[in-house]
Design a protein around this motif. Structure first.
Motif, PDB file in Angstrom:
ATOM      1  N   THR A 132      32.195  18.945  70.627  1.00 34.46           N
ATOM      2  CA  THR A 132      31.184  18.569  71.615  1.00 34.46           C
ATOM      3  C   THR A 132      31.859  17.988  72.846  1.00 34.46           C
ATOM      4  O   THR A 132      32.797  17.190  72.732  1.00 34.46           O
ATOM      5  N   ARG A 140      28.488  22.356  73.263  1.00 35.69           N
ATOM      6  CA  ARG A 140      29.199  22.334  71.990  1.00 35.69           C
ATOM      7  C   ARG A 140      29.795  23.706  71.688  1.00 35.69           C
ATOM      8  O   ARG A 140      29.140  24.728  71.816  1.00 35.69           O
ATOM      9  N   ASN A 150      23.740  21.599  74.234  1.00 36.25           N
ATOM     10  CA  ASN A 150      24.469  20.459  73.675  1.00 36.25           C
ATOM     11  C   ASN A 150      25.934  20.417  74.104  1.00 36.25           C
ATOM     12  O   ASN A 150      26.675  19.544  73.667  1.00 36.25           O
TER      13      ASN A 150
END
Length: 297
Positions: free
Chosen positions: A115, A98, A96
């Motif tokens: 993010t 992140r 992701n």
């Protein structure tokens, strides 16, 4: 310098990190929306130095969209962010993209979830298409001295329309000091500053006047302005960075100088590089950081 390949960004990174005005993100934080994700637009992101410098200080839930025209630099952002996150004791979720810091920390409140997304974007050509919808902060580092007056005015106007704060870092302001000093230092840097006004792809560049023009343009759009000096203080041990700067300045000065001055500038470069090699050279390069916060309606 005007050369933003990955090697140059790596070389300047320690000086950048030391120079940034640490209090401006803290001044910004109370003006950000409470309890909402902060969406950040990073202009000319390079390898993501702005995210690494600001994310922890801003804290909370963040989503960064990092724009650059150079795909080679964009390809490095995730890896550089991962390395920074792991070195900082944060978690990195590669799937992701992140960064997460689950535990509260003294430098940010309450936690950090950041993010990352990157996008190839030509700032010089496509300024009118900036993806500003929902953006809560526009930021840039080492960019504004390359842009033109009209480009900067357009950026400020667009940010004002969506009432987005602006935080810029490390804008060159034309000041350079050497230790030891040489008689030709002033003439060389004056020539360099003239060279800074050449078109860097955005039209005639603002060069050392960029930060002052941003302050004036933003104030005219109703922003509250804070400016800090963020000078590079380059150490004797940072020989590679010093040598790169001296060679770059010498080349720029020679482009501005008449034929009769070429040998003198080349001699200046040789003497300066010899001082670097001996470990007795220090350089201060003037930069400024600026925070612009829209006044309440």
């Amino acid at each position: 310098m005007g050369d933003f390949d990955a090697d140059w960004l790596r070389l300047r990174a320690p000086a950048d990190s030391r120079a940034r005005a640490a209090d401006l993100p803290l001044l910004l934080r109370p003006h950000l929306p409470k309890g909402q994700m902060l969406r950040v637009l990073d202009l000319g992101c390079g390898t993501g130095s702005n995210l690494r410098a600001l994310a922890s200080a801003l804290g909370g839930e963040q989503a960064w969209l990092c724009l650059d025209a150079d795909t080679d630099l964009l390809d490095r952002v995730a890896g550089e962010t991962q390395a920074w996150a792991q070195a900082s004791g944060f978690d990195w979720d590669a799937s992701n993209q992140r960064v997460t810091a689950a535990e509260p920390h003294l430098t940010y409140t309450p936690h950090l979830t950041c993010t990352l997304a990157t996008r190839r974007f030509d700032l010089a050509r496509d300024l009118a298409e900036l993806p500003l919808e929902g953006i809560g902060l526009v930021t840039a580092s080492a960019l504004l001295d390359l842009v033109s007056e009209s480009w900067l005015a357009g950026l400020v106007s667009q940010c004002a329309k969506v009432r987005a704060p602006i935080l810029t870092a490390l804008t060159y302001d034309g000041r350079v000091a050497f230790e030891p000093a040489l008689s030709l230092d002033r003439e060389v840097i004056e020539a360099v500053n003239r060279h800074q006004g050449r078109d860097k792809g955005f039209g005639p560049a603002l060069g050392p006047s960029a930060n002052g023009r941003l302050a004036i343009l933003a104030a005219a759009q109703g922003y509250w302005i804070e400016v800090r000096m963020s000078d590079w203080r380059i150490r004797r041990s940072e020989r590679e960075l010093q040598a790169a700067l001296i060679r770059g300045w010498s080349g720029a000065a020679r482009e501005e100088a008449p034929a009769s001055d070429q040998a003198e500038i080349a001699h200046w470069e040789a003497v300066r590089l010899a001082a670097v090699e001996r470990g007795c050279s220090r350089i201060i390069v003037g930069h400024r950081d600026l925070l612009a916060i829209p006044r309440r309606a």
